[in-house]
Design an enzyme around this catalytic site. Structure first.
Site, PDB file in Angstrom:
ATOM      1  CG  ASP A  35      -4.142   3.664 -13.152  1.00 34.53           C
ATOM      2  OD1 ASP A  35      -4.966   3.578 -12.156  1.00 34.53           O
ATOM      3  OD2 ASP A  35      -3.833   2.866 -13.248  1.00 34.53           O
ATOM      4  CB  ALA A 121      11.517  -1.545  -7.342  1.00 31.35           C
ATOM      5  CG  ASP A 170       1.028  -0.726 -13.412  1.00 31.13           C
ATOM      6  OD1 ASP A 170       1.148   0.592 -13.445  1.00 31.13           O
ATOM      7  OD2 ASP A 170       1.341  -1.762 -12.665  1.00 31.13           O
ATOM      8  CE1 TYR A 219      -3.168   0.355  -6.533  1.00 27.47           C
ATOM      9  CE2 TYR A 219      -5.476  -0.589  -7.199  1.00 27.47           C
ATOM     10  CZ  TYR A 219      -4.421   0.344  -7.681  1.00 27.47           C
ATOM     11  OH  TYR A 219      -4.437   0.276  -9.142  1.00 27.47           O
TER      12      TYR A 219
HETATM   13  C1  GLA Z   1      -0.031   0.783  -9.445  1.00 25.68           C
HETATM   14  C2  GLA Z   1      -1.136   0.432 -10.448  1.00 25.68           C
HETATM   15  C3  GLA Z   1      -1.559   1.387 -11.211  1.00 25.68           C
HETATM   16  C4  GLA Z   1      -1.774   2.694 -10.916  1.00 25.68           C
HETATM   17  C5  GLA Z   1      -0.998   2.803 -10.152  1.00 25.68           C
HETATM   18  C6  GLA Z   1      -0.802   4.359  -9.329  1.00 25.68           C
HETATM   19  O1  GLA Z   1       0.918   0.296 -10.357  1.00 25.68           O
HETATM   20  O2  GLA Z   1      -0.802  -1.102 -11.277  1.00 25.68           O
HETATM   21  O3  GLA Z   1      -3.085   1.008 -12.416  1.00 25.68           O
HETATM   22  O4  GLA Z   1      -3.184   1.996 -10.263  1.00 25.68           O
HETATM   23  O5  GLA Z   1      -0.597   1.724  -9.232  1.00 25.68           O
HETATM   24  O6  GLA Z   1      -1.177   4.849 -10.362  1.00 25.68           O
END
Ligand code: GLA
Length: 387
Positions: A35, A121, A170, A219
């Site tokens: 994303d 989760a 998300d 992350y």
């Molecule tokens: C988390 C982040 C999203 C995305 C996913 C991995 O959920 O909040 O924005 O980057 O990881 O695809």
């Protein structure tokens, strides 16, 4: 759950709520860490979510109650600053700050929320809280907020109030989900399409309950590597590159040896994932669930080999799933470093597969993982506004 939280609201505040909104969690089905690289993702809103109930207060104080803990945080509507205790409140406080850039919030409020999304989760319980609070508060204050702006408000709350430089996946999935359909989002144009899922497919969410240290830092570090790789390709390629979305796997292969090794390694994952989402979409259009499932297994292998955002618990499930009859595909879902595996199965096999995965997990880790059947579900909405 709605009746429970409505009654608890009335009891706690001594008056009924005036607005209620609901927002679901999400499952990421294919397209990991694409994303914020402006690529594509296939996801779905799920049949687990959060309710947010609110009414105006008589002054400028905001009282926010987490309905599961019955813990309360108060703040002044004019100064929505992050709190260091009861940090769940920061998602809502961040949303209040975001709404203030869109309109007036002249009064405080009394609010309570309650949900059933398992925390930690990888099912985006925080995004669900941002979106249901955003929808309810916008309705309370009479603001018209475009859904993509609402998604950005939630994302901003994560960036500045929770310190995670997440993309928009998300929030978009929670807002745009549809029953029995996958959401396909182009994170460059922010065009959202829905793809009906046939009745022959079901998802199992296998929650490892593992959350490894430094998750948020990991992350953000992955994101920095992706941005560094995009900057490299921008100067190395003779076509415009503004994000890894613009780089093909063959361009990556041609350049990987000239790049900083870690940057090259990380970049391979989102580049490969974007290709897999496009291929996966074509397979789904043809009803080829076996082919689609194979891409999910490839996605997980790419997480392990290149992005290193898996962990032993997730790998136990995916490795077991490769051998369990009836599993079409399985991969980690969401940020990684713990959380859940999503497995694609035929509905008739769901129960036996879940049982076999639990046995395999228990054999390695001494306790079972938690498995739920996930149904792609409707997105967030205001369900009750008595203004
Ligand atoms: C988390 C982040 C999203 C995305 C996913 C991995 O959920 O909040 O924005 O980057 O990881 O695809």
């Amino acid at each position: 759950m709605y009746e429970t939280v409505s009654a608890a609201f009335q009891k706690h505040f001594g008056h009924p709520h005036t607005v209620a909104a609901y927002a679901p969690g999400r499952v990421e089905v294919l397209g990991n860490h694409t994303d914020y690289n402006e690529g594509y993702v296939l996801s779905a809103a799920i049949n687990f979510g959060t309710y947010f109930l609110v009414g105006p207060s008589s002054d400028t104080t905001c009282r926010l109650v987490a309905g599961d803990l019955m813990a309360e945080v108060t703040f002044e509507v004019g100064s929505p600053a992050p709190v260091s205790e009861n940090t769940w409140a920061n998602y809502v406080i961040g949303v209040v700050a975001g709404l203030q850039a869109q309109g007036q919030t002249p009064t405080g409020f009394n609010a309570m929320f309650l949900g059933n999304i398992p925390l930690g989760a990888g099912l985006s319980s925080s995004a669900a809280l941002e979106i249901c609070s955003g929808l309810a508060l916008a309705a309370l204050y009479g603001m018209q907020v475009d859904p993509l702006d609402m998604a950005r408000i939630g994302q901003q709350a994560e960036h500045t109030y929770a310190g995670v430089k997440c993309g928009l996946l998300d929030q978009v999935s929670s807002l745009f989900g549809q029953a029995n359909a996958l959401v396909m989002t182009d994170f460059r144009s922010l065009e959202v399409q829905t793809l009906p899922m046939g009745e022959d497919a079901a998802f199992l969410m296998c929650n490892t309950k593992a959350k490894h240290a430094l998750v948020d830092g990991e992350y953000n570090e992955r994101r920095e590597h992706c941005e560094a790789a995009a900057a490299y390709f921008k100067s190395a390629l003779d076509h415009p590159v503004s994000a890894l979305r613009d780089v093909s796997m063959s361009e990556w292969q041609a350049h990987a040896a000239s790049m900083d090794p870690m940057t090259a390694k990380r970049a391979a994952h989102p580049i490969g994932e974007t290709g897999r989402v496009l291929a996966g979409r074509a397979l789904l259009d043809r009803g080829d669930l076996e082919g689609f499932g194979a891409l999910m297994f490839e996605s997980h292998a790419s997480s392990v080999d290149y992005f290193e955002n898996s962990c032993t618990e997730l790998d136990t499930i995916v490795n077991a799933a490769r051998k369990i009859p009836g599993v079409l595909g399985a991969r980690l879902s969401g940020g990684g470093f713990g959380g859940s595996v999503v497995a694609l199965v035929h509905p008739r096999d769901a129960e036996t597969v879940a049982h076999a995965i639990k046995i395999a997990f228990t054999r390695t880790h001494g306790h079972p993982c938690e498995i739920s059947v996930i149904t792609p579900s409707a997105g967030a909405h205001v369900l009750d506004a008595r203004l």
